[in-house]
Write a protein that holds these residues in place. Structure first.
Motif, PDB file in Angstrom:
ATOM      1  N   UNK A  77     -16.851  -4.435 -20.616  1.00 58.16           N
ATOM      2  CA  UNK A  77     -18.214  -4.532 -20.067  1.00 58.16           C
ATOM      3  C   UNK A  77     -18.581  -3.332 -19.190  1.00 58.16           C
ATOM      4  N   UNK A  78     -17.665  -2.878 -18.363  1.00 60.59           N
ATOM      5  CA  UNK A  78     -17.929  -1.711 -17.507  1.00 60.59           C
ATOM      6  C   UNK A  78     -17.931  -0.433 -18.333  1.00 60.59           C
ATOM      7  N   UNK A  79     -16.998  -0.330 -19.271  1.00 57.14           N
ATOM      8  CA  UNK A  79     -16.937   0.873 -20.120  1.00 57.14           C
ATOM      9  C   UNK A  79     -18.227   1.029 -20.923  1.00 57.14           C
ATOM     10  N   UNK A  80     -18.722  -0.077 -21.478  1.00 58.51           N
ATOM     11  CA  UNK A  80     -19.952  -0.017 -22.258  1.00 58.51           C
ATOM     12  C   UNK A  80     -21.155   0.332 -21.370  1.00 58.51           C
ATOM     13  N   UNK A  81     -21.186  -0.221 -20.159  1.00 58.29           N
ATOM     14  CA  UNK A  81     -22.278   0.100 -19.227  1.00 58.29           C
ATOM     15  C   UNK A  81     -22.257   1.585 -18.885  1.00 58.29           C
ATOM     16  N   UNK A  82     -21.078   2.113 -18.656  1.00 53.23           N
ATOM     17  CA  UNK A  82     -20.932   3.533 -18.314  1.00 53.23           C
ATOM     18  C   UNK A  82     -21.349   4.425 -19.494  1.00 53.23           C
ATOM     19  N   UNK A  83     -20.833   4.113 -20.674  1.00 53.91           N
ATOM     20  CA  UNK A  83     -21.143   4.920 -21.866  1.00 53.91           C
ATOM     21  C   UNK A  83     -22.639   4.908 -22.149  1.00 53.91           C
ATOM     22  N   UNK A  84     -23.240   3.730 -22.131  1.00 54.89           N
ATOM     23  CA  UNK A  84     -24.652   3.607 -22.498  1.00 54.89           C
ATOM     24  C   UNK A  84     -25.580   4.240 -21.462  1.00 54.89           C
ATOM     25  N   UNK A  85     -25.210   4.178 -20.196  1.00 56.74           N
ATOM     26  CA  UNK A  85     -26.042   4.829 -19.172  1.00 56.74           C
ATOM     27  C   UNK A  85     -25.965   6.344 -19.308  1.00 56.74           C
ATOM     28  N   UNK A  86     -24.812   6.863 -19.682  1.00 54.23           N
ATOM     29  CA  UNK A  86     -24.668   8.320 -19.860  1.00 54.23           C
ATOM     30  C   UNK A  86     -25.429   8.796 -21.108  1.00 54.23           C
ATOM     31  N   UNK A  87     -25.395   8.003 -22.152  1.00 55.55           N
ATOM     32  CA  UNK A  87     -26.179   8.335 -23.357  1.00 55.55           C
ATOM     33  C   UNK A  87     -27.665   8.356 -23.014  1.00 55.55           C
ATOM     34  N   UNK A  88     -28.110   7.379 -22.245  1.00 51.80           N
ATOM     35  CA  UNK A  88     -29.516   7.309 -21.830  1.00 51.80           C
ATOM     36  C   UNK A  88     -29.907   8.569 -21.053  1.00 51.80           C
ATOM     37  N   UNK A  89     -29.050   8.985 -20.132  1.00 51.52           N
ATOM     38  CA  UNK A  89     -29.343  10.202 -19.355  1.00 51.52           C
ATOM     39  C   UNK A  89     -29.385  11.435 -20.252  1.00 51.52           C
ATOM     40  N   UNK A  90     -28.457  11.527 -21.205  1.00 53.59           N
ATOM     41  CA  UNK A  90     -28.436  12.689 -22.105  1.00 53.59           C
ATOM     42  C   UNK A  90     -29.713  12.769 -22.940  1.00 53.59           C
ATOM     43  N   UNK A  91     -30.206  11.604 -23.365  1.00 53.68           N
ATOM     44  CA  UNK A  91     -31.417  11.574 -24.192  1.00 53.68           C
ATOM     45  C   UNK A  91     -32.674  11.910 -23.392  1.00 53.68           C
ATOM     46  N   UNK A  92     -32.730  11.448 -22.165  1.00 54.37           N
ATOM     47  CA  UNK A  92     -33.936  11.598 -21.364  1.00 54.37           C
ATOM     48  C   UNK A  92     -33.910  12.803 -20.427  1.00 54.37           C
ATOM     49  N   UNK A  93     -32.721  13.271 -20.097  1.00 52.02           N
ATOM     50  CA  UNK A  93     -32.583  14.438 -19.206  1.00 52.02           C
ATOM     51  C   UNK A  93     -31.540  15.393 -19.755  1.00 52.02           C
ATOM     52  N   UNK A  94     -31.758  15.931 -20.958  1.00 50.19           N
ATOM     53  CA  UNK A  94     -30.732  16.776 -21.590  1.00 50.19           C
ATOM     54  C   UNK A  94     -30.343  17.992 -20.750  1.00 50.19           C
ATOM     55  N   UNK A  95     -31.312  18.624 -20.110  1.00 49.15           N
ATOM     56  CA  UNK A  95     -31.005  19.806 -19.294  1.00 49.15           C
ATOM     57  C   UNK A  95     -30.123  19.446 -18.121  1.00 49.15           C
TER      58      UNK A  95
END
Length: 253
Positions: free
Chosen positions: A231-249
């Motif tokens: 549950x924590x690993x998935x939360x961490x992975x998905x939040x980082x993917x979200x940041x990469x998509x919305x704030x790539x720079x």
């Protein structure tokens, strides 16, 4: 909060923690917790906040809910938030809890049937300076059973990353093995858990709310495919993917 000095803020927060500490329940309260194989447990939540590199104000607050025992994704919520409380060591909960609590409240309002029966928190519970870390805050304010699972050792109340601590880690032979984190007072604040056979570096499990330490430890281990519980690993992975998509720079910096 800007009109208050840091000392005043610390005193206010210490008082709030002491008040909430009185509401903390350190025992099992649910039938599923008393079952050897957690019969009746169907939904496990995981929460995390991921920050943009070089920016300690804007973050992604993440909630996931996984099925149990299969650990398949049932629900996810990624939300950009602006943290308005300063970072002060030992008071991280005052920065992060409001946004994690909002995520749980959004879920309860829109899809109450998916509300987790227990939440695994990326941080500490009782294993804390004043025995009231992030997982305790979230537990008491949400009313949900919570477990603190930290990736790094908090050196607190006489517990340190000493040679003895390293020897204890080396003595953990297989996934599920653990040893107590005992404060100078003699109180056990949590346990170091070897979460999988493949990972020799432990995680640090402590009570958040409405669960006993032994149950929290057993549950955490059953949620581990890798070192960090799913549950924590998935939360961490998905939040980082979200940041990469919305704030790539920002993610690349």
């Amino acid at each position: 909060m800007s009109h208050m000095s840091q000392d005043e803020l610390v005193k206010q927060w210490e008082s709030q923690q002491a008040s909430m500490r009185q509401l903390l329940v350190e025992e099992d309260t649910e039938d599923w917790q008393r079952s050897p194989d957690f019969t009746g447990l169907e939904r496990v939540g995981g929460v995390d906040l991921s920050y943009i590199k070089g920016d300690d104000v804007n973050a992604c607050a993440q909630l996931v809910v996984l099925s149990y025992p299969n650990l398949e994704l049932l629900y996810e919520d990624s939300q950009m938030v602006t943290l308005n409380a300063p970072y002060i060591a030992g008071f991280l909960a005052f920065r992060e809890t409001p946004y994690l609590l909002e995520a749980l409240q959004r879920l309860e309002k829109t899809q109450p049937n998916l509300l987790p029966q227990v939440v695994l928190v990326d941080g500490n519970g009782l294993f804390h300076y004043r025995e009231f870390g992030l997982a305790c805050h979230l537990g008491v304010l949400s009313g949900l059973p919570c477990v603190g699972v930290a990736k790094n050792l908090l050196q607190v109340q006489g517990i340190s990353n000493s040679q003895q601590h390293q020897l204890q880690i080396a003595s953990l032979q297989k996934g599920g093995d653990s040893f107590p984190l005992t404060a100078a007072s003699g109180k056990v604040l949590g346990k170091a858990l070897r979460s999988s056979d493949r990972s020799t570096k432990p995680v640090y499990v402590s009570v958040g709310h409405r669960i006993s330490l032994e149950t929290a430890l057993r549950l955490t281990h059953t949620c581990c495919r890798y070192r960090v519980p799913e549950p924590i690993r998935q939360a961490d992975v998905r939040s980082r993917v979200y940041l990469r998509l919305h704030f790539p720079a920002a993610a690349e910096s």
